[in-house]
Motif scaffolding. Structure first.
Motif, PDB file in Angstrom:
ATOM      1  N   THR A   6      34.979  64.362  60.575  1.00 22.84           N
ATOM      2  CA  THR A   6      34.041  63.424  60.184  1.00 22.84           C
ATOM      3  C   THR A   6      34.430  63.379  58.871  1.00 22.84           C
ATOM      4  OG1 THR A   6      32.345  64.257  61.833  1.00 22.84           O
ATOM      5  CG2 THR A   6      31.607  63.030  59.814  1.00 22.84           C
ATOM      6  N   LYS A   8      33.629  61.528  55.073  1.00 23.15           N
ATOM      7  CA  LYS A   8      32.775  61.076  54.496  1.00 23.15           C
ATOM      8  C   LYS A   8      33.199  60.769  52.847  1.00 23.15           C
ATOM      9  CE  LYS A   8      28.792  62.573  57.323  1.00 23.15           C
ATOM     10  NZ  LYS A   8      27.513  63.242  57.100  1.00 23.15           N
ATOM     11  N   ARG A   9      32.366  59.874  52.377  1.00 21.94           N
ATOM     12  CA  ARG A   9      32.500  59.513  50.739  1.00 21.94           C
ATOM     13  C   ARG A   9      31.397  59.843  50.159  1.00 21.94           C
ATOM     14  NH1 ARG A   9      35.325  54.519  51.452  1.00 21.94           N
ATOM     15  NH2 ARG A   9      37.321  55.816  51.803  1.00 21.94           N
ATOM     16  N   GLU A  10      31.366  60.133  49.018  1.00 16.87           N
ATOM     17  CA  GLU A  10      30.280  60.285  48.129  1.00 16.87           C
ATOM     18  C   GLU A  10      29.885  58.793  47.660  1.00 16.87           C
ATOM     19  OE1 GLU A  10      28.587  63.507  44.624  1.00 16.87           O
ATOM     20  OE2 GLU A  10      30.480  62.473  44.268  1.00 16.87           O
ATOM     21  N   GLY A  12      26.359  57.514  49.272  1.00 11.34           N
ATOM     22  CA  GLY A  12      25.383  57.215  50.243  1.00 11.34           C
ATOM     23  C   GLY A  12      23.822  57.326  49.445  1.00 11.34           C
ATOM     24  N   TRP A  25      26.049  60.799  51.145  1.00  6.85           N
ATOM     25  CA  TRP A  25      27.525  60.750  51.684  1.00  6.85           C
ATOM     26  C   TRP A  25      27.440  59.731  52.566  1.00  6.85           C
ATOM     27  CZ3 TRP A  25      31.363  63.427  49.634  1.00  6.85           C
ATOM     28  CH2 TRP A  25      31.161  64.401  48.876  1.00  6.85           C
ATOM     29  N   GLN A  26      28.351  58.875  52.661  1.00  4.00           N
ATOM     30  CA  GLN A  26      28.361  57.633  53.673  1.00  4.00           C
ATOM     31  C   GLN A  26      29.617  57.964  54.355  1.00  4.00           C
ATOM     32  OE1 GLN A  26      29.218  53.965  51.788  1.00  4.00           O
ATOM     33  NE2 GLN A  26      31.079  54.607  50.660  1.00  4.00           N
ATOM     34  N   GLN A  27      29.632  57.869  55.821  1.00  3.68           N
ATOM     35  CA  GLN A  27      30.457  58.122  56.978  1.00  3.68           C
ATOM     36  C   GLN A  27      31.602  56.983  56.671  1.00  3.68           C
ATOM     37  OE1 GLN A  27      29.537  59.746  60.289  1.00  3.68           O
ATOM     38  NE2 GLN A  27      31.141  59.053  61.551  1.00  3.68           N
ATOM     39  N   SER A  30      35.257  59.009  62.041  1.00  2.35           N
ATOM     40  CA  SER A  30      34.978  60.107  63.035  1.00  2.35           C
ATOM     41  C   SER A  30      36.186  59.832  63.959  1.00  2.35           C
ATOM     42  CB  SER A  30      33.700  60.304  63.773  1.00  2.35           C
ATOM     43  OG  SER A  30      33.996  61.004  64.460  1.00  2.35           O
ATOM     44  N   ASP A  71      37.764  61.787  49.476  1.00  2.00           N
ATOM     45  CA  ASP A  71      37.114  61.733  50.675  1.00  2.00           C
ATOM     46  C   ASP A  71      37.016  63.284  51.132  1.00  2.00           C
ATOM     47  OD1 ASP A  71      36.528  59.175  50.539  1.00  2.00           O
ATOM     48  OD2 ASP A  71      37.784  58.573  52.042  1.00  2.00           O
ATOM     49  N   TRP A 112      25.482  67.137  52.228  1.00  4.44           N
ATOM     50  CA  TRP A 112      26.033  66.508  53.409  1.00  4.44           C
ATOM     51  C   TRP A 112      25.156  67.178  54.652  1.00  4.44           C
ATOM     52  CZ3 TRP A 112      31.306  65.318  53.831  1.00  4.44           C
ATOM     53  CH2 TRP A 112      31.660  65.338  55.191  1.00  4.44           C
TER      54      TRP A 112
END
Length: 114
Positions: A6, A8-10, A12, A25-27, A30, A71, A112
């Motif tokens: 999974t 994610k990127r900071e 969100g 965090w935004q996904q 996956s 990421d 997270w």
């Protein structure tokens, strides 16, 4: 590939952790993955001493795109189940059976969520 990543990127929506607001965090993805010990090292300075550290490699499907340096990857399954890694260099190559992305292990980021 037995494990899943999974990624994610900071950026969100902010979340509250222990009463403090931290970045969310935004996904990003996956995808199936495999973490390899890698065959290269990098130099890291600890205090005033330089040491060589093995560079781990995140192996993902050949058609993976959209990843960026920094990421965060959470691995589910396999020998690295429950571990987190930061993408060091998201350089993508074509004409390969899989992408091999250098990563370094990190702690679970604040904010997270699964």
């Amino acid at each position: 590939m037995k494990a899943r990543a999974t990624i994610k990127r900071e950026g969100g929506p902010p979340v509250i952790v222990d009463g403090l607001e931290v970045p969310g965090w935004q996904q990003v993805a996956s995808i199936p993955c495999w973490v390899d010990g890698g065959n290269t090292t990098r130099t890291v300075t600890v205090g005033q001493t330089e040491v060589q550290v093995a560079t781990r490699v995140l192996k993902v499907p050949h058609d993976t795109t959209g990843l960026r340096d920094g990421d965060i990857v959470a691995v589910v399954g396999g020998a690295c189940d429950g571990r987190f890694f930061r993408i060091v260099e998201a350089t993508i190559a074509d004409q390969k059976k899989q992408q091999e992305i250098p990563v370094s292990e990190v702690q679970k980021p604040e904010g997270w969520s699964a």
